[in-house]
Motif scaffolding. Structure first.
Motif, PDB file in Angstrom:
ATOM      1  N   VAL A 328       0.859  -1.178   0.000  1.00 59.35           N
ATOM      2  CA  VAL A 328       0.000   0.000   0.000  1.00 59.35           C
ATOM      3  C   VAL A 328       0.901   1.236   0.000  1.00 59.35           C
ATOM      4  N   THR A 329       0.566   2.216  -0.854  1.00 57.44           N
ATOM      5  CA  THR A 329       1.336   3.452  -0.874  1.00 57.44           C
ATOM      6  C   THR A 329       0.455   4.621  -0.446  1.00 57.44           C
ATOM      7  N   LEU A 330       0.914   5.366   0.541  1.00 52.63           N
ATOM      8  CA  LEU A 330       0.217   6.571   0.994  1.00 52.63           C
ATOM      9  C   LEU A 330       1.111   7.776   0.742  1.00 52.63           C
ATOM     10  N   LYS A 331       0.477   8.922   0.418  1.00 50.69           N
ATOM     11  CA  LYS A 331       1.239  10.155   0.251  1.00 50.69           C
ATOM     12  C   LYS A 331       0.939  11.047   1.448  1.00 50.69           C
ATOM     13  N   THR A 332       1.947  11.408   2.209  1.00 49.73           N
ATOM     14  CA  THR A 332       1.730  12.140   3.461  1.00 49.73           C
ATOM     15  C   THR A 332       1.456  13.620   3.200  1.00 49.73           C
ATOM     16  N   ALA A 333       1.094  14.329   4.266  1.00 51.20           N
ATOM     17  CA  ALA A 333       0.815  15.761   4.164  1.00 51.20           C
ATOM     18  C   ALA A 333       2.041  16.541   3.702  1.00 51.20           C
ATOM     19  N   GLU A 334       3.232  15.950   3.863  1.00 46.23           N
ATOM     20  CA  GLU A 334       4.460  16.614   3.418  1.00 46.23           C
ATOM     21  C   GLU A 334       4.751  16.292   1.955  1.00 46.23           C
ATOM     22  N   GLY A 335       3.886  15.507   1.324  1.00 43.65           N
ATOM     23  CA  GLY A 335       4.079  15.195  -0.086  1.00 43.65           C
ATOM     24  C   GLY A 335       5.020  14.026  -0.312  1.00 43.65           C
ATOM     25  N   ILE A 336       5.274  13.253   0.736  1.00 46.45           N
ATOM     26  CA  ILE A 336       6.193  12.121   0.623  1.00 46.45           C
ATOM     27  C   ILE A 336       5.406  10.823   0.473  1.00 46.45           C
ATOM     28  N   SER A 337       5.765  10.002  -0.527  1.00 40.09           N
ATOM     29  CA  SER A 337       5.088   8.719  -0.710  1.00 40.09           C
ATOM     30  C   SER A 337       5.746   7.654   0.150  1.00 40.09           C
ATOM     31  N   ARG A 338       4.935   6.945   0.917  1.00 39.42           N
ATOM     32  CA  ARG A 338       5.462   5.865   1.755  1.00 39.42           C
ATOM     33  C   ARG A 338       4.791   4.565   1.337  1.00 39.42           C
ATOM     34  N   THR A 339       5.613   3.557   1.007  1.00 39.57           N
ATOM     35  CA  THR A 339       5.068   2.272   0.594  1.00 39.57           C
ATOM     36  C   THR A 339       5.335   1.235   1.685  1.00 39.57           C
ATOM     37  N   VAL A 340       4.290   0.529   2.075  1.00 37.88           N
ATOM     38  CA  VAL A 340       4.436  -0.476   3.128  1.00 37.88           C
ATOM     39  C   VAL A 340       3.931  -1.822   2.608  1.00 37.88           C
ATOM     40  N   ASP A 341       4.729  -2.895   2.829  1.00 35.62           N
ATOM     41  CA  ASP A 341       4.314  -4.232   2.406  1.00 35.62           C
ATOM     42  C   ASP A 341       3.044  -4.665   3.135  1.00 35.62           C
ATOM     43  N   THR A 342       2.174  -5.311   2.415  1.00 37.50           N
ATOM     44  CA  THR A 342       0.916  -5.761   3.015  1.00 37.50           C
ATOM     45  C   THR A 342       1.168  -6.605   4.269  1.00 37.50           C
ATOM     46  N   ASP A 343       2.232  -7.428   4.211  1.00 43.45           N
ATOM     47  CA  ASP A 343       2.549  -8.298   5.356  1.00 43.45           C
ATOM     48  C   ASP A 343       2.866  -7.506   6.619  1.00 43.45           C
ATOM     49  N   ASP A 344       3.349  -6.267   6.425  1.00 43.61           N
ATOM     50  CA  ASP A 344       3.741  -5.460   7.582  1.00 43.61           C
ATOM     51  C   ASP A 344       2.603  -4.585   8.098  1.00 43.61           C
ATOM     52  N   ILE A 345       1.434  -4.682   7.438  1.00 46.99           N
ATOM     53  CA  ILE A 345       0.329  -3.793   7.837  1.00 46.99           C
ATOM     54  C   ILE A 345      -0.590  -4.488   8.833  1.00 46.99           C
ATOM     55  N   GLU A 346      -0.758  -3.823   9.947  1.00 50.45           N
ATOM     56  CA  GLU A 346      -1.679  -4.330  10.960  1.00 50.45           C
ATOM     57  C   GLU A 346      -3.103  -3.860  10.616  1.00 50.45           C
ATOM     58  N   ILE A 347      -3.242  -2.552  10.431  1.00 49.05           N
ATOM     59  CA  ILE A 347      -4.558  -1.959  10.164  1.00 49.05           C
ATOM     60  C   ILE A 347      -4.430  -0.899   9.079  1.00 49.05           C
ATOM     61  N   LEU A 348      -5.404  -0.870   8.160  1.00 51.92           N
ATOM     62  CA  LEU A 348      -5.493   0.240   7.204  1.00 51.92           C
ATOM     63  C   LEU A 348      -6.902   0.787   7.326  1.00 51.92           C
ATOM     64  N   LYS A 349      -7.000   2.050   7.704  1.00 55.00           N
ATOM     65  CA  LYS A 349      -8.328   2.577   8.016  1.00 55.00           C
ATOM     66  C   LYS A 349      -8.563   3.899   7.297  1.00 55.00           C
ATOM     67  N   LYS A 350      -9.740   4.017   6.702  1.00 51.55           N
ATOM     68  CA  LYS A 350     -10.096   5.271   6.052  1.00 51.55           C
ATOM     69  C   LYS A 350     -10.501   6.285   7.120  1.00 51.55           C
ATOM     70  N   GLN A 351     -10.001   7.504   6.994  1.00 56.24           N
ATOM     71  CA  GLN A 351     -10.330   8.553   7.967  1.00 56.24           C
ATOM     72  C   GLN A 351     -11.434   9.437   7.419  1.00 56.24           C
ATOM     73  N   SER A 352     -12.247   9.960   8.343  1.00 54.80           N
ATOM     74  CA  SER A 352     -13.271  10.883   7.851  1.00 54.80           C
ATOM     75  C   SER A 352     -12.708  12.306   7.782  1.00 54.80           C
ATOM     76  N   GLN A 353     -11.562  12.521   8.413  1.00 58.80           N
ATOM     77  CA  GLN A 353     -10.926  13.835   8.386  1.00 58.80           C
ATOM     78  C   GLN A 353     -10.157  14.030   7.090  1.00 58.80           C
ATOM     79  N   SER A 354     -10.157  15.249   6.611  1.00 54.55           N
ATOM     80  CA  SER A 354      -9.346  15.589   5.450  1.00 54.55           C
ATOM     81  C   SER A 354      -7.881  15.637   5.863  1.00 54.55           C
TER      82      SER A 354
END
Ligand code: HEC
Length: 382
Positions: A328-354
């Motif tokens: 999974v790849t997320l782009k942070t508020a600083e504009g940095i893309s972080r990619t994390v292997d699915t095996d290393d992910i405990e929880i992925l949660k959609k936020q209601s906050q912008s």
């Protein structure tokens, strides 16, 4: 008109309708090709001349009428005839027209006609559709047309924590346009049932009330966020009347306001949030203020924020760039893309906050905010 004349007219209509033999095979509810023929037009004109012709009893006349109207969606005659003949066959088209033009007169008109032919529940159903954008449009429209049913329809939406923040905020604003709606918002607040994330929308609705009692009650539960000069923000209804300085606003955008840390305008700035080069063509002045001051009430579907917790206990918050079986790849508020292997992910949660900060007005004086909005309103399609 005497009885004989009436009968003659009926016969004339029937004769005219029998001319359309081949057209009878076309299904009345067929969505394709909105073309109508000269015969259709003649039938429609004949029907319109008759004061009490029951179109529901004549399938060919109705089919001709539907083809004729489908060729001119949104025209005044379209709305008028759907209403007059209660043409519920056209309610899917009316609904689309309403939702797509919710911010315009034609959208509200379409919603009014829907209501008048007994199709308000179809509009109501959109509130719980997957698309938050459509649901927001439905809430706005219901605020205009649902009349004394508004509170019954929208109050449950405000209270439903499962629905997106943007939809609930739109329901709050729609309720806030009516006195009974304002009372129901106050009641929810008094009972502690109004979510924190809806405070901005509720405060604006209630502080703009024409009733003193409502405004002073509202002050017990809400305050508008403070700005950099420690002045509380004026209500939206007042802000939209002010005019600012475009050039000063451009500076606020690039510097004080930190906007260009996340937004590109004509090639300048970082691209975390949407490119704002044409935002002045997309948003009204009021929507611009809401986007800046209450970003979670306006999350666009392409920019949903996710938070990810790794098995090592790290958290990453950002926009979802990609999601595969492997990573999974997320782009942070600083504009940095972080990619994390699915095996290393405990929880992925959609936020209601912008991902856009909720308190940007703290960086700005009221005047700077007004200048900033003046500037963004100049960013139009060329
Ligand atoms: C930390 C990053 C960040 C900063 C700082 C930020 N924004 Fe945003 N902005 C976003 C994101 C992400 C979105 C899209 C998601 C959403 O609608 O909340 C957004 C959405 C918007 C929108 C709505 C765009 C649309 O297409 O509807 C506007 C307008 C906007 N921002 C203006 C501003 C202004 C003006 C500032 C400075 C005062 C600012 N933003 C600062 C990240 C940011």
């Amino acid at each position: 008109m005497n009885k004989t004349q009436k009968t003659l007219r009926r016969l004339a209509v029937l004769a005219c309708l029998s001319l359309v033999g081949p057209l009878q095979s076309t299904r009345a509810d067929e969505p394709a090709a909105p073309a109508f023929s000269a015969k259709d037009k003649m039938i429609v004109e004949t029907v319109l001349r008759l004061k009490s012709f029951d179109i529901q009893s004549s399938a060919p006349a109705k089919a001709a009428m539907l083809r004729y109207l489908r060729a001119q969606p949104g025209s005044e005659q379209y709305f008028e005839l759907i209403q007059r003949f209660k043409l519920t066959e056209l309610s899917p088209e009316l609904l689309t027209l309403a939702i797509e033009n919710a911010g315009e007169t034609s959208g509200v008109r379409a919603a009014e006609v829907l209501k008048s032919i007994g199709q308000l529940p179809a509009l109501q159903a959109v509130l719980r559709e997957e698309s938050a954008e459509k649901a927001v449009a439905a809430a706005e429209l219901l605020g205009y047309v649902a009349g004394d049913q508004t509170v019954d329809i929208l109050r449950p939406v405000v209270a439903d924590a499962e629905l997106p923040a943007a939809v609930r905020a739109a329901a709050v604003s729609a309720l806030g346009r009516r006195t009974d709606g304002q009372h129901s918002l106050l009641k929810l607040a008094a009972e502690g049932k109004l979510a924190e994330s809806l405070s901005f929308a509720a405060a604006n609705a209630l502080f703009a009330s024409s009733e003193d009692a409502i405004r002073s009650q509202a002050a017990k539960y809400f305050e508008l966020p403070a700005t950099a000069d420690s002045q509380p923000l004026p209500p939206l209804a007042e802000l939209v009347k002010r005019r600012g300085d475009v050039e000063a606003g451009a500076t606020v955008f690039a510097k004080t306001g930190t906007c260009s840390n996340c937004h590109k305008v004509r090639g300048q700035g970082k691209e975390v949030g949407p490119d704002l080069s044409e935002i002045g063509s997309k948003l009204s002045r009021e929507a611009m203020y809401v986007s800046i001051l209450d970003p979670s009430a306006a999350v666009s579907h392409n920019y949903e924020t996710y938070t990810l917790l790794t098995v090592d206990g790290d958290t990453v918050t950002g926009l979802l760039v990609s999601e595969t079986d492997q990573a999974v790849t997320l782009k942070t508020a600083e504009g940095i893309s972080r990619t994390v292997d699915t095996d290393d992910i405990e929880i992925l949660k959609k936020q209601s906050q912008s991902l856009m900060p909720q308190d940007l007005q703290r960086l700005l004086t009221v005047q700077q905010l007004v200048d900033l909005v003046e500037y963004t309103m100049t960013l139009k399609k060329s």
